[in-house]
Design a protein around this motif. Sequence first.
Motif, PDB file in Angstrom:
ATOM      1  N   PHE A 106       0.812  -1.212   0.000  1.00  0.00           N
ATOM      2  CA  PHE A 106       0.000   0.000   0.000  1.00  0.00           C
ATOM      3  C   PHE A 106       0.854   1.275   0.000  1.00  0.00           C
ATOM      4  CE2 PHE A 106      -2.436  -3.398   1.988  1.00  0.00           C
ATOM      5  CZ  PHE A 106      -3.646  -3.315   1.298  1.00  0.00           C
ATOM      6  N   TYR A 127      -5.657   2.012  -4.626  1.00  0.00           N
ATOM      7  CA  TYR A 127      -5.768   1.446  -3.278  1.00  0.00           C
ATOM      8  C   TYR A 127      -4.617   1.912  -2.371  1.00  0.00           C
ATOM      9  CZ  TYR A 127      -2.298  -1.577  -5.424  1.00  0.00           C
ATOM     10  OH  TYR A 127      -1.191  -2.040  -6.099  1.00  0.00           O
ATOM     11  N   LYS A 129      -2.093   3.811   0.106  1.00  0.00           N
ATOM     12  CA  LYS A 129      -2.340   4.632   1.292  1.00  0.00           C
ATOM     13  C   LYS A 129      -1.247   5.665   1.522  1.00  0.00           C
ATOM     14  CE  LYS A 129      -5.015   1.088   3.721  1.00  0.00           C
ATOM     15  NZ  LYS A 129      -5.139   0.272   4.974  1.00  0.00           N
ATOM     16  N   GLN A 149      -8.719   7.720  -2.655  1.00  0.00           N
ATOM     17  CA  GLN A 149      -9.516   8.067  -1.478  1.00  0.00           C
ATOM     18  C   GLN A 149      -8.985   7.471  -0.175  1.00  0.00           C
ATOM     19  OE1 GLN A 149     -12.425  10.228  -1.305  1.00  0.00           O
ATOM     20  NE2 GLN A 149     -11.264  10.802  -3.128  1.00  0.00           N
ATOM     21  N   ASP A 150      -8.113   6.472  -0.280  1.00  0.00           N
ATOM     22  CA  ASP A 150      -7.548   5.866   0.928  1.00  0.00           C
ATOM     23  C   ASP A 150      -6.200   6.467   1.298  1.00  0.00           C
ATOM     24  OD1 ASP A 150      -9.653   4.097   1.319  1.00  0.00           O
ATOM     25  OD2 ASP A 150      -8.796   2.590  -0.034  1.00  0.00           O
ATOM     26  N   ARG A 152      -3.383   8.304   2.973  1.00  0.00           N
ATOM     27  CA  ARG A 152      -3.185   8.861   4.318  1.00  0.00           C
ATOM     28  C   ARG A 152      -1.957   9.768   4.387  1.00  0.00           C
ATOM     29  NH1 ARG A 152      -7.229   6.048   4.307  1.00  0.00           N
ATOM     30  NH2 ARG A 152      -8.076   4.811   6.041  1.00  0.00           N
ATOM     31  N   ASN A 173      -9.234  11.615   3.662  1.00  0.00           N
ATOM     32  CA  ASN A 173      -8.584  10.824   4.699  1.00  0.00           C
ATOM     33  C   ASN A 173      -7.102  11.154   4.874  1.00  0.00           C
ATOM     34  OD1 ASN A 173     -10.818   9.071   5.542  1.00  0.00           O
ATOM     35  ND2 ASN A 173     -10.689   8.222   3.475  1.00  0.00           N
TER      36      ASN A 173
END
Length: 376
Positions: A106, A127, A129, A149-150, A152, A173
């Motif tokens: 990720f 996907y 992060k 959208q994921d 961080r 997020n």
Amino acid sequence: MTAEHTQELWTLVFFRSRGLWETRVKKNKERQRKEKERLEKSSLEKIKQEWNFILECRKKGIPQSKYLKNGFVDTDEKILDTYGKNPQPQKRHALSDEANKEKNKFIFRLSGEQWTEFPDSLKEQIYLKEWHVYNTLIQTIPAYIALFQDLRVLELSKNQISYLPVEIGCLKNLKVLNVSFNNLKSIPPELGDCENLEKLDLSGNMEITELPFELSNLKQVTVVDVSANKFHSIPICVLRMSNLQWLDISSNNLKDLPEDIDRLDQLQTLLLQKNKLTYLPRSLVNMPKLSLLIVSGDDLVEIPTAICESTTGLKFISLKDSPVETIVCEDTEEIIESERDREQFEKEFMKAYIEDLKERDLTPSYTTKVLLSLQL
């Protein structure tokens, strides 16, 4: 005068000139030797050596207890050699290799000056992060970043990015945004839509003069670093970040601080060095959690006595000169070719300095309040 006499005369002149030249060379070498010895014995040279040693220890992850004894730095090279041969053991609860592999699925990493744009395959990995992109020649962030959208963590330090796309506001997020040491001149208002952002690093862009008011919506932010830019005042939006704990606005063009700075009642660290401040407002005393305040004292003509005599454990540090400007060695001076490079070096220096202060707090033998004035 015969030719033989002439030859003897020129020989005599030659040897006298040679003797005089050799004497001057010896005297010059002796002066250089004495100057070198003087510098080696001076406090300035000792401070320089200690800080270079501390920085090297931190790079290798050597704990402070190994090189700090009774408050003094032990610069024994054996410490570095021993650590190199016997690396620090892994933490007991470190993730297993399998778990690390799963986590790395990720995380997107990219570095190297061969990269001038993001690879096309990136748009298919929504996907992800975390993005960690540094030391590239990439100038733009693709608009399709809105699909992640994921996401961080967005670490984009030391690239050539000239602007942030408005689509960055779609990253609801996002917790960490680091676009330090790029070529940004402004920040889009849409960044205020990243309501879960906790850390914002815009340092070292050199040209940012203000932040949009919309960033007032970032109520979860605890760390803001806007050092090495061209701010003339602390942005209003920053004063409205109610959870802010760390603010670095050093190396800017601040001439004063707002009287209502005490509305940042959660602020713990405030870095103001290398600005044009002439006084500090008394309202700083009303900030109950402020524990570290660093300024450059060259232009300061008024400092509230209450700051120096604070009973809240505040460390007030006034640097008479930039520590790096004075302490860096000649070899380092040759490496630092631009103002941006110098700012990067100074940030590393100050980071090590602040970490050192924090570690000393954990040792009972040190006081909880420090008034330090460096004049080198």
